[in-house]
Design an enzyme around this catalytic site. Structure first.
Site, PDB file in Angstrom:
ATOM      1  N   HIS A 109      -1.446  -7.476  -1.431  1.00 24.27           N
ATOM      2  CA  HIS A 109      -2.625  -7.924  -2.346  1.00 24.27           C
ATOM      3  C   HIS A 109      -2.278  -8.159  -3.711  1.00 24.27           C
ATOM      4  CE1 HIS A 109      -3.476  -3.472  -3.436  1.00 24.27           C
ATOM      5  NE2 HIS A 109      -3.855  -4.108  -4.726  1.00 24.27           N
ATOM      6  N   ASP A 245       0.364  -3.374   3.276  1.00 28.56           N
ATOM      7  CA  ASP A 245       0.099  -3.933   2.153  1.00 28.56           C
ATOM      8  C   ASP A 245       1.422  -3.812   1.206  1.00 28.56           C
ATOM      9  OD1 ASP A 245      -1.145  -5.072  -0.113  1.00 28.56           O
ATOM     10  OD2 ASP A 245      -2.763  -3.773  -0.057  1.00 28.56           O
ATOM     11  N   SER A 676      -1.580  -0.774  -8.193  1.00 30.49           N
ATOM     12  CA  SER A 676      -1.222  -1.121  -6.918  1.00 30.49           C
ATOM     13  C   SER A 676       0.111  -1.786  -6.870  1.00 30.49           C
ATOM     14  CB  SER A 676      -2.191  -2.533  -6.713  1.00 30.49           C
ATOM     15  OG  SER A 676      -3.523  -2.078  -6.378  1.00 30.49           O
TER      16      SER A 676
END
Ligand code: ARG
Length: 744
Positions: A109, A245, A676
């Site tokens: 992402h 991810d 992230s």
């Protein structure tokens, strides 16, 4: 773009950037005496700590929990250390160096916007994934950079020296801005570094960060979204999870190794330090630390702020963004072209929308308001026990409460967030602002080639603007924005364009929007380009999109101006509150709120009990992917090849001792957005996973950490390696990595 568009959202209300620099000698570094710290006695899992202070504050705890590295191996200014493997990716994510040739791991992402930008119907890397077979095939990404932290220092003294108690907030901010300019300039060493000076503890301390920035960052690999975004928005912010991810980038430098803009002849970075990879598995309670650049937390928010969040801020965000998302989705589902164009924008907005729904739920369920009241009660007792304290802090909490009441009466938070979401969600709304300069150019009297030359930069930025733009989708989004404002805002707070819509278009918003798209030169690429060929000042000044934007913008700015003084009061009161709170609890070492600076969170691999009688295990396996598989839902498609590998248990070297393939695991690290892509490291500093999410039961975590419930969701490094090796068969990447041979 998911994350970095959000950075732009935090509109700086008062921006004192163009203040003259003050040539003032800085205190020699030697002069600072740092306050002597004791060890932190918070639960060790809570907190995002500054690496510079680990040795003093956290090292003993970390060692007890399983850290085997020395403090110098972690953070050292003179020799390469672990911190040199961690980069800020584009200002919105974290990535880690995993090879001697500048290879980076981060989240899917985080790479999503880059992957989307390279995608088209012919090369749909979102759907199919992307794997460069050679250095030559690695794809450059304009505007994407990475920053390494070179060093940081405490500049509180230098800043505070210039600040006088009798200053107004405006004077104070202006003074601080001047000192910061000097400190930055000094740290830049003639353009060698990029420097930022950041406020900590709500304006009570200041630290300077010196970064080395690299601007040539190329895409190396990405799994299909059916792996990298498996579970989609349904599983987002949730555990148990089965998402791969991750994505892979590489830093390039000039042939001499120095940072450089993209050039064909650039070479892979010769890494100063890179992480070793440990694929030998994890156990519950194993030490785990997460390094990264968390964006924003607000752990000192008061009970008054909690109420505003629950009742005003979050409902505004959720309502408008929900309507915008619905409008986009309709067209994305109907066309592959629109789906690809809007994928990144949609994902970012949906992520934020769901986050705010979860945050409100968490704040209510976990009684955060009451917990804050408790803290404030102790604060008041401490204040009232002493006359001097009363003098300094006596009115702080009342001041904060009064400000929130006033802002609420003025409908401030709702407006603030509606305007921000409108300008973020719709691409039509902000574009006229980017073209304001055109008016002056057309007024300047330039003609012919000179005029075209002056307009050229706009033509080229318009190209970017219209790249991921679909007029019909934008119409729907704009209608959603205009309808939502009208339904949900008091009539008096509506921008004056609504009068025009009522008078000229009988209040019919879709008719008005049709008219706007027909007439405006700013809403379609064709109209824009033909206008540039024959520009006319009169036409531009009368442009309906320009008029719409100005109407919204002016109404927003008016609100900002009228509430400016009140907001300043809030800044001051909150600064004093945090200052007093720290003094009231001297035994507690408060970690600072996240502010996109490098932090370390340490904790362990750990399960949890999300509700009465419900237990969530700490790890997920590949079988779970097949349990979730649903060919009818785009979020739960399992690619045929992956399914075959799972069914035949063809997991290669990446299976565990029982022959299973781990996918994700959780740990009790304290992270937030911006983390992230952060590496999850074991006690030896070896890579065991990549952090990518938080969990639903603790979504209020940015405001109050919940030790029993709050978890970080990580993709297990073995799943990452399995996808690279067995699914993508990209041996060149596996060969480039540096593995540890066994679990010590
Ligand atoms: N919730 C994650 C974060 O903000 C982003 C997850 C992206 N995945 C998705 N399905 N939208 O860090």
């Amino acid at each position: 773009m998911a994350r970095f568009r959000w950075a732009a959202l935090k509109i700086q209300l008062f921006n004192y950037t163009h203040i003259l620099m003050m040539k003032k000698l800085l205190l020699p570094l030697l002069l600072f005496i740092s306050i002597s710290f004791t060890r932190a006695d918070n639960p060790p899992d809570e907190g995002m700590w500054l690496p510079m202070f680990i040795e003093r504050l956290n090292y003993v705890d970390m060692q007890q929990m399983g850290l085997k590295l020395t403090a110098q191996e972690i953070y050292d200014l003179n020799n390469s250390s672990l911190k040199d493997a961690i980069v800020n990716l584009g200002g919105f994510c974290t990535a880690e160096v995993v090879s001697s040739q500048g290879l980076l791991f981060t989240n899917h992402h985080c790479g999503y916007d880059a992957i989307q930008t390279h995608s088209s119907i012919e090369h749909d890397y979102l759907t199919d994934g992307f794997w460069a077979a050679s250095f030559e095939e690695e794809l450059p990404n304009e505007g994407l950079s990475v920053s390494f932290l070179v060093k940081m220092d405490d500049v509180t003294k230098m800043v505070m020296e210039k600040v006088k108690p009798e200053m107004t907030e405006t004077e104070r901010s202006a003074t601080i801005a001047k000192v910061i300019e000097v400190l930055k300039h000094e740290g830049e060493e003639e353009g060698k570094y990029s420097v930022s000076v950041k406020s900590f503890y709500n304006g009570n301390e200041f630290y300077r960060f010196v970064y080395q920035v690299y601007n040539d960052v190329r895409l190396v690999g990405a799994p299909p979204s059916a792996v990298g975004k498996f579970g989609g928005d349904t599983d987002n912010w949730m555990w148990p999870r089965h998402t791969g991810d991750f994505s892979i980038f590489r830093i390039y430098t000039a042939p001499d190794g120095s940072p450089a803009a993209y050039a064909k002849e650039n070479i892979p970075l010769k890494s100063k330090y890179h992480l070793k990879i440990n694929p030998h598995g994890i156990q519950p309670n194993d030490f785990a630390m997460v390094w990264g650049f968390p964006g924003t937390t607000d752990r000192f928010r008061t009970s008054h702020g909690i109420m505003a969040t629950i009742n005003e801020i979050n409902p505004a965000i959720v309502n408008l963004s929900g309507n915008i998302l619905e409008a986009m989705k309709e067209n994305m589902d109907a066309s592959d072209d629109v789906r690809i164009k809007y994928a990144s924008h949609y994902a970012g907005l949906a992520n934020f929308w769901k986050n705010k729904i979860g945050e409100t739920r968490g704040l209510k369920r976990l009684d955060v308001y009451d917990k804050k009241r408790e803290i404030e009660k102790h604060f008041s007792e401490w204040v009232n026990a002493d006359e001097q304290r009363k003098e300094k802090y006596g009115t702080v909490l009342d001041d904060i409460g009064n400000v929130y009441n006033q802002l609420s009466a003025m409908n401030f938070n709702k407006q603030l967030w509606y305007f921000q979401m409108a300008f973020y969600g719709s691409q039509v709304m902000p574009f006229p602002l980017a073209n304001q300069g055109m008016i002056n150019i057309l007024k300047s009297g330039l003609k012919g080639e000179e005029l075209q030359g002056a307009l050229a930069p706009m033509a080229s930025s318009a190209k970017d603007h219209f790249k991921d733009y679909d007029p019909d989708t934008e119409k729907k989004v704009l209608i959603a924005v205009l309808e939502t404002f009208r339904q949900d805002m008091p009539a008096a707070a509506l921008p004056d364009i609504y009068n025009y819509i009522d008078n000229k278009h009988k209040g019919n918003i879709s008719r008005y929007v049709d008219y706007l798209f027909n007439k405006s030169i700013l809403t379609t690429e064709e109209n824009y380009n033909s206008f540039l060929k024959k520009p006319s000042l009169k036409k531009l000044e009368k442009d309906p999109a320009l008029r719409l934007t100005n109407s919204f913008y002016n109404s927003f700015m008016t609100q900002m101006m009228t509430t400016g003084a009140i907001q300043e009061k809030l800044d001051k009161a909150e600064r004093l509150f945090v200052d007093g709170l720290r003094k009231a609890n001297p035994e507690k070492v408060y970690y600072p709120d996240a502010n996109s600076t490098l932090r370390v969170s340490f904790g362990k691999v750990l399960d949890y009990f999300p509700a009465d009688a419900v237990h969530y295990d700490y790890i997920t396996y590949a079988e779970g992917i097949l349990e979730k598989e649903d060919p009818k839902s785009e979020e739960f498609i399992v690619p045929a090849k992956l399914k075959e590998l799972i069914l035949s248990k063809n997991f290669g070297k990446w299976r565990d001792k029982e022959g299973r393939l781990p996918v994700c695991f959780i740990s009790n690290n304290d992270i937030t957005g911006g983390n992230s892509g952060s590496p999850v490291l074991n006690g030896n500093g070896e890579l065991i996973g990549i952090a990518f999410d938080g969990n639903w039961e603790a979504m209020s975590g940015d405001i109050a950490f919940e030790p029993a419930l709050q978890r970080t969701i990580n993709v297990d490094i073995r799943y990452v390696l399995f996808i690279i090796d067995k699914y993508a068969e990209s041996q060149r990447i596996i060969e480039e990595l540096d593995f540890v041979l066994s679990n010590k």
